[in-house]
Design a protein around this motif. Structure first.
Motif, PDB file in Angstrom:
ATOM      1  N   VAL A   1       0.444  -0.870   0.161  1.00 53.89           N
ATOM      2  CA  VAL A   1       0.040  -0.048  -0.767  1.00 53.89           C
ATOM      3  C   VAL A   1       0.567   1.561   0.196  1.00 53.89           C
ATOM      4  O   VAL A   1       2.384   1.260   0.424  1.00 53.89           O
ATOM      5  N   ASP A   2       0.452   1.669  -0.970  1.00 52.68           N
ATOM      6  CA  ASP A   2       1.228   3.839  -0.813  1.00 52.68           C
ATOM      7  C   ASP A   2       0.046   4.183   0.073  1.00 52.68           C
ATOM      8  O   ASP A   2      -1.393   4.235  -0.400  1.00 52.68           O
ATOM      9  N   ILE A   3       0.380   5.040   1.188  1.00 53.70           N
ATOM     10  CA  ILE A   3       0.136   5.659   1.592  1.00 53.70           C
ATOM     11  C   ILE A   3       0.117   7.134   1.570  1.00 53.70           C
ATOM     12  O   ILE A   3       2.090   7.632   2.225  1.00 53.70           O
ATOM     13  N   THR A   4      -0.294   8.646   1.856  1.00 45.55           N
ATOM     14  CA  THR A   4       0.164   9.637   1.505  1.00 45.55           C
ATOM     15  C   THR A   4      -0.303  10.372   2.830  1.00 45.55           C
ATOM     16  O   THR A   4      -2.306  10.268   2.827  1.00 45.55           O
ATOM     17  N   ASN A   5      -0.256  11.899   3.058  1.00 48.20           N
ATOM     18  CA  ASN A   5      -1.399  12.760   3.861  1.00 48.20           C
ATOM     19  C   ASN A   5      -1.451  14.274   3.027  1.00 48.20           C
ATOM     20  O   ASN A   5      -0.917  14.338   2.471  1.00 48.20           O
ATOM     21  N   THR A   6      -2.744  14.084   3.012  1.00 43.08           N
ATOM     22  CA  THR A   6      -3.509  14.222   2.256  1.00 43.08           C
ATOM     23  C   THR A   6      -3.955  16.114   3.147  1.00 43.08           C
ATOM     24  O   THR A   6      -4.610  16.962   2.344  1.00 43.08           O
ATOM     25  N   GLY A   7      -3.523  15.882   4.399  1.00 46.65           N
ATOM     26  CA  GLY A   7      -3.767  17.053   5.259  1.00 46.65           C
ATOM     27  C   GLY A   7      -2.539  18.292   4.936  1.00 46.65           C
ATOM     28  O   GLY A   7      -2.251  18.038   4.598  1.00 46.65           O
ATOM     29  N   ASP A   8      -2.984  19.126   6.220  1.00 43.61           N
ATOM     30  CA  ASP A   8      -1.736  20.369   6.275  1.00 43.61           C
ATOM     31  C   ASP A   8      -1.013  20.170   7.773  1.00 43.61           C
ATOM     32  O   ASP A   8      -0.220  21.120   7.806  1.00 43.61           O
ATOM     33  N   LYS A   9      -0.891  19.212   7.613  1.00 46.26           N
ATOM     34  CA  LYS A   9       0.321  18.885   9.495  1.00 46.26           C
ATOM     35  C   LYS A   9       0.860  17.609   9.075  1.00 46.26           C
ATOM     36  O   LYS A   9       0.036  16.369   8.759  1.00 46.26           O
ATOM     37  N   ALA A  10       1.841  16.930  10.202  1.00 44.00           N
ATOM     38  CA  ALA A  10       1.737  15.405   9.875  1.00 44.00           C
ATOM     39  C   ALA A  10       0.893  14.831  10.632  1.00 44.00           C
ATOM     40  O   ALA A  10       0.283  15.385  11.200  1.00 44.00           O
ATOM     41  N   GLN A  11       1.059  13.924  10.204  1.00 47.27           N
ATOM     42  CA  GLN A  11      -0.322  13.000  10.516  1.00 47.27           C
ATOM     43  C   GLN A  11       0.257  10.732  11.086  1.00 47.27           C
ATOM     44  O   GLN A  11       1.327  10.868   9.996  1.00 47.27           O
ATOM     45  N   THR A  12      -0.208  10.721  11.656  1.00 45.51           N
ATOM     46  CA  THR A  12       0.989   9.088  12.759  1.00 45.51           C
ATOM     47  C   THR A  12       0.105   8.266  11.568  1.00 45.51           C
ATOM     48  O   THR A  12      -1.062   7.745  11.508  1.00 45.51           O
ATOM     49  N   TYR A  13       0.449   7.488  10.808  1.00 45.24           N
ATOM     50  CA  TYR A  13      -0.577   6.313  10.236  1.00 45.24           C
ATOM     51  C   TYR A  13       0.151   4.950  11.165  1.00 45.24           C
ATOM     52  O   TYR A  13       1.375   4.758  11.286  1.00 45.24           O
ATOM     53  N   PHE A  14      -0.475   4.079  11.799  1.00 44.67           N
ATOM     54  CA  PHE A  14      -1.139   3.076  12.700  1.00 44.67           C
ATOM     55  C   PHE A  14      -1.368   1.722  12.000  1.00 44.67           C
ATOM     56  O   PHE A  14      -2.659   1.708  11.067  1.00 44.67           O
ATOM     57  N   GLY A  15       0.247   0.547  11.172  1.00 44.45           N
ATOM     58  CA  GLY A  15      -0.704  -0.837  10.235  1.00 44.45           C
ATOM     59  C   GLY A  15      -1.784  -1.261  10.964  1.00 44.45           C
ATOM     60  O   GLY A  15      -2.896  -1.809  10.534  1.00 44.45           O
ATOM     61  N   GLU A  16      -1.830  -1.152  12.188  1.00 43.36           N
ATOM     62  CA  GLU A  16      -3.281  -2.138  13.331  1.00 43.36           C
ATOM     63  C   GLU A  16      -4.199  -1.870  12.659  1.00 43.36           C
ATOM     64  O   GLU A  16      -5.097  -2.680  13.532  1.00 43.36           O
ATOM     65  N   ASN A  17      -4.327  -0.461  12.521  1.00 44.53           N
ATOM     66  CA  ASN A  17      -5.964   0.433  12.404  1.00 44.53           C
ATOM     67  C   ASN A  17      -6.637  -0.532  11.097  1.00 44.53           C
ATOM     68  O   ASN A  17      -8.008  -0.342  10.311  1.00 44.53           O
TER      69      ASN A  17
END
Length: 140
Positions: A56-72
């Protein structure tokens, strides 16, 4: 009376971008099932059944840093059963179990799911957090 989390109602085709919260997700590949993952004996993880590996490719579309968790993230099979990812296996194949992604940046991960042998995964449900509504993508 408890409030339930809304479940995604539609499934987007494989390869399409879906969004949930501040993340955009694209499935880039699904590997055939494997019995174990990891490049060395210390980090090797053997499945209870077999691992389905979703790239999977995951892109942050927001305006600040965001943490991705695989467990979700969840995989759904052809009988409607949901499987959570295997965090031990994820440690063996990804650099991080979670990744802080800056705005506009993209990370590529492999999400492992330990499923019974012969399971037919039909979709993956992506979440930007454990409380988000989610977005589903077909795996075939």
């Amino acid at each position: 009376m408890s409030k339930s989390i809304d479940k995604p109602k539609s499934v987007s085709p494989v390869g399409s971008e879906v969004r949930d919260g501040k993340f955009a997700f694209v499935v880039t590949a699904v590997d055939p099932p494997v019995a174990s993952v990891g490049d060395n004996d210390i980090m090797r993880k053997t499945a209870q059944g077999e691992f389905v590996l979703v790239h999977v490719d995951i892109t942050n579309t927001g305006d600040k840093a965001q943490t991705y968790f695989g467990e979700n993230q969840k995989v759904i099979d052809d009988q409607g059963r949901q499987y959570s990812n295997d965090t031990s296996a994820e440690m063996a194949i990804n650099a991080d179990l979670m990744a802080e992604i800056n705005p506009g940046n993209k990370v590529s991960v492999i999400i492992p799911f330990d499923v019974p042998k012969g399971t037919v995964p039909v979709s993956i449900e992506f979440h930007d957090s454990m409380f988000s509504g989610g977005a589903r993508v077909a795996l075939k």
